[in-house]
Motif scaffolding. Structure first.
Motif, PDB file in Angstrom:
ATOM      1  N   LEU A 122       0.857  -1.188   0.000  1.00 30.84           N
ATOM      2  CA  LEU A 122       0.000   0.000   0.000  1.00 30.84           C
ATOM      3  C   LEU A 122       0.891   1.235   0.000  1.00 30.84           C
ATOM      4  CD1 LEU A 122      -3.090   0.574   2.332  1.00 30.84           C
ATOM      5  CD2 LEU A 122      -1.700   2.407   1.406  1.00 30.84           C
ATOM      6  N   ILE A 123       0.822   1.990  -1.072  1.00 32.93           N
ATOM      7  CA  ILE A 123       1.582   3.230  -1.216  1.00 32.93           C
ATOM      8  C   ILE A 123       0.625   4.375  -0.894  1.00 32.93           C
ATOM      9  CG2 ILE A 123       2.869   4.690  -2.823  1.00 32.93           C
ATOM     10  CD1 ILE A 123       3.482   2.077  -4.409  1.00 32.93           C
ATOM     11  N   ASN A 124       0.904   5.100   0.188  1.00 29.54           N
ATOM     12  CA  ASN A 124      -0.041   6.079   0.734  1.00 29.54           C
ATOM     13  C   ASN A 124       0.456   7.515   0.540  1.00 29.54           C
ATOM     14  OD1 ASN A 124      -0.915   7.203   4.024  1.00 29.54           O
ATOM     15  ND2 ASN A 124      -2.231   7.217   2.241  1.00 29.54           N
ATOM     16  N   PRO A 125       0.040   8.172  -0.565  1.00 24.26           N
ATOM     17  CA  PRO A 125       0.404   9.574  -0.770  1.00 24.26           C
ATOM     18  C   PRO A 125      -0.517  10.494   0.028  1.00 24.26           C
ATOM     19  CG  PRO A 125      -0.942   8.828  -2.588  1.00 24.26           C
ATOM     20  CD  PRO A 125      -0.797   7.646  -1.652  1.00 24.26           C
ATOM     21  N   SER A 126      -0.272  11.783  -0.044  1.00 28.11           N
ATOM     22  CA  SER A 126      -1.162  12.773   0.569  1.00 28.11           C
ATOM     23  C   SER A 126      -2.079  13.353  -0.496  1.00 28.11           C
ATOM     24  CB  SER A 126      -0.353  13.908   1.210  1.00 28.11           C
ATOM     25  OG  SER A 126      -1.222  14.946   1.624  1.00 28.11           O
TER      26      SER A 126
END
Length: 408
Positions: free
Chosen positions: A45-49
Motif C-alpha cells: 500500500l503506497i499512501n500519498p497525501s
C-alpha cells in the motif's frame, strides 16, 4: 547502536518522471534498498497525501503522482503488487482529487489507484495505544503486507509540520479522523503509527508549503526526495530540513518516546545531500500574516500548546479568506485555561480545547485537542451565518452527519 539511515536526493528544478524515478531509486539504494522489506507477491500500500485541492504541482499541497508512480514501478520490479491508496480530509471528495490531478492518468496507465473512502472499513488493534485500543481504518490497510508513507513535506496549522507520520491519517475513516481531534491528536496519531506499522517513507519535498499549511500555505521549491525505513528518523530529518529542532514537532517527540523510531539527530546517518547544503527555514504557521481586528481578543493560557494556538490562528485566516471577519467584533477567544477578561459578556467568550478546565468552558466551547478549524469558526459565528468551508466539498452539517454514520 546502529544509526537509522535517511537519504536526501536533490533533483533539478521541475523534474519530469524519469528524473524523479532516478531520484527515488537512488534514495532507496542509499538506505540499503527495499528488498529486505518487500518480497515477491506482497501487497504494498503506497499512501500519498491527497488532503484536498489545490492539486496543481506548483501549489505544493498534494503528493505529486510521479513519486508514488516511481515507487510502484520499483515495487513491481520486485514481483510485488503496488496499490496507490488514500482518503482525503474530512468532507473532501477524494475522487474529485484523483480526477482533477495526475492520479487519473496513472489509473488510465494501468496503476491501481484507490479512493479508500469507497472501500470497507475495519478495526485494527493499536500496540499499547495511549488514546485508543483500536483504530478504524480501511480494509486495504489490514490486508497490506507493507505500507509506505509518501507525504508532501509542509508546515501545518496544528502540528507545526506534516510529514511521514502525520500523513498516515489518510488511512483512517472520516469518523476516526474527527475522533482523533476530539480525544488528542498528538497521541492518537502515534497510536495509528503503532497499529499500521509502516516500513518505509518516501517524502515528496519537490515543491513544499510553508506558512499556513497543509492546504493554503505558500509554495516553496526544494527539489528534494527524502527516504528512510524509520519514519521517526525521517520526520526528525525533515523537521531540521525546514528549520525546526525535532523537539519542536510533538508527533516526532511522542513517537520517539514510545520507542517507535529514532529522533536524536546524533543517531541518524544522513546520506546523499547534507542538511547544511539543502536546508531552509520555512515560515511557520503562527508567523503567517496574522489576523488583526479591532475589539477582538485572543488570549492564550500558560498551558496552551501549539495545536490550539495554530488552530485558532488558522481559523481566523479561514474567516478572512471567506470574508467573515465582521463576526469577530466583540468576541474573545480563550485557550489553555486563560482567565476571563473583565468587562466581556460571557456570551461573547469562546473557549477552545481540551486543556480549558471544564468549569471554565462557556456555552460556546469548542472541544478537541486540537479541534478542527471549522468548529472554531462555527463557535465564533454562531447562527449569524453559515461556515464557509475553505477546501471541503461538504457543509459542516453534512460532514457531521456523514462522519457520524461511518463505522456505525
Amino acid at each position: 547502536m546502529r544509526k537509522a539511515k535517511v537519504s536526501i536526493i536533490k533533483t533539478k528544478q521541475n523534474p519530469g518522471y524519469a528524473e524523479i524515478y532516478e531520484a527515488v531509486k537512488r534514495a532507496l539504494d542509499l538506505i540499503g534498498g527495499i528488498g529486505d522489506i518487500i518480497k515477491s507477491g506482497d501487497l504494498v500500500l503506497i499512501n500519498p497525501s491527497w488532503v484536498a485541492p489545490p492539486v496543481e504541482r506548483e501549489a505544493g499541497c498534494i503528493t505529486i503522482p510521479e513519486v508514488p508512480r516511481a515507487i510502484a514501478d520499483i515495487v513491481r520490479d520486485l514481483g510485488a503488487r503496488p496499490v496507490i491508496a488514500e482518503s482525503s480530509a474530512v468532507g473532501v471528495d477524494t475522487e474529485k482529487v484523483i480526477q482533477t490531478s495526475g492520479y487519473k492518468d496513472l489509473r488510465e496507465m494501468g496503476y491501481e489507484v484507490i479512493n479508500l473512502k469507497k472501500t470497507p472499513h475495519v478495526d485494527i488493534p493499536t500496540d499499547n495505544g495511549k488514546i485508543f485500543d483500536t483504530v478504524e481504518c480501511w480494509e486495504l490497510v489490514q490486508q497490506a503486507d507493507v505500507i509506505i508513507s509518501v507525504p508532501k513535506l509542509k508546515t501545518h496549522d496544528q502540528t507545526e509540520m506534516t510529514c511521514a507520520i502525520k500523513n498516515l491519517k489518510g488511512l483512517l475513516t472520516d469518523k476516526w479522523k474527527r475522533l482523533e481531534h476530539q480525544e488528542g491528536l498528538f497521541e492518537s496519531v502515534i497510536d495509528l503509527l503503532g497499529a499500521v506499522k509502516p516500513k518505509l517513507a518516501v517524502v515528496d519535498a519537490i515543491v513544499c508549503q510553508e506558512g499556513v499549511g497543509p492546504v493554503f500555505g505558500k509554495p516553496v521549491e526544494m527539489d528534494l526526495i527524502v527516504a528512510g525505513k524509520d519514519l521517526v528518523a525521517v520526520d526528525s530529518t525533515c523537521a531540521q530540513l525546514i528549520g525546526y529542532d525535532p523537539s519542536e514537532t510533538l508527533l516526532t517527540v511522542n513517537a520517539a518516546a514510545r520507542g517507535l523510531g529514532v529522533m536524536d539527530p546524533g543517531q541518524i546517518e544522513i546520506l546523499g545531500e547534507t542538511l547544511d547544503r539543502v536546508k531552509r527555514r520555512f515560515l511557520r504557521a503562527i508567523e503567517d500574516d496574522p489576523v488583526q481586528v479591532e475589539d477582538f481578543q485572543l488570549i492564550h493560557g500558560e498551558v496552551t500548546c501549539t495545536g490550539c494556538r495554530n488552530t485558532v490562528m488558522s481559523a481566523l485566516i479561514d474567516m478572512r479568506n471567506a470574508g467573515q471577519l465582521e463576526y469577530l467584533h466583540g468576541i474573545t477567544v480563550l485557550t489553555g485555561g486563560a482567565p476571563f477578561p473583565e468587562g466581556v459578556p460571557l456570551e461573547n467568550i469562546v473557549t477552545v480545547g481540551k486543556c480549558m478546565p471544564k468549569e471554565c468552558r462557556t456555552q460556546r466551547h469548542v472541544k478537541g485537542c486540537p479541534p478542527n478549524n471549522a468548529y472554531v469558526v462555527k463557535a465564533i459565528i454562531g447562527d449569524r451565518a453559515e461556515v464557509k468551508r475553505m477546501y471541503a466539498d461538504d457543509t459542516l452539517e453534512k460532514t457531521d452527519s456523514e462522519a457520524g454514520k461511518l463505522g456505525s
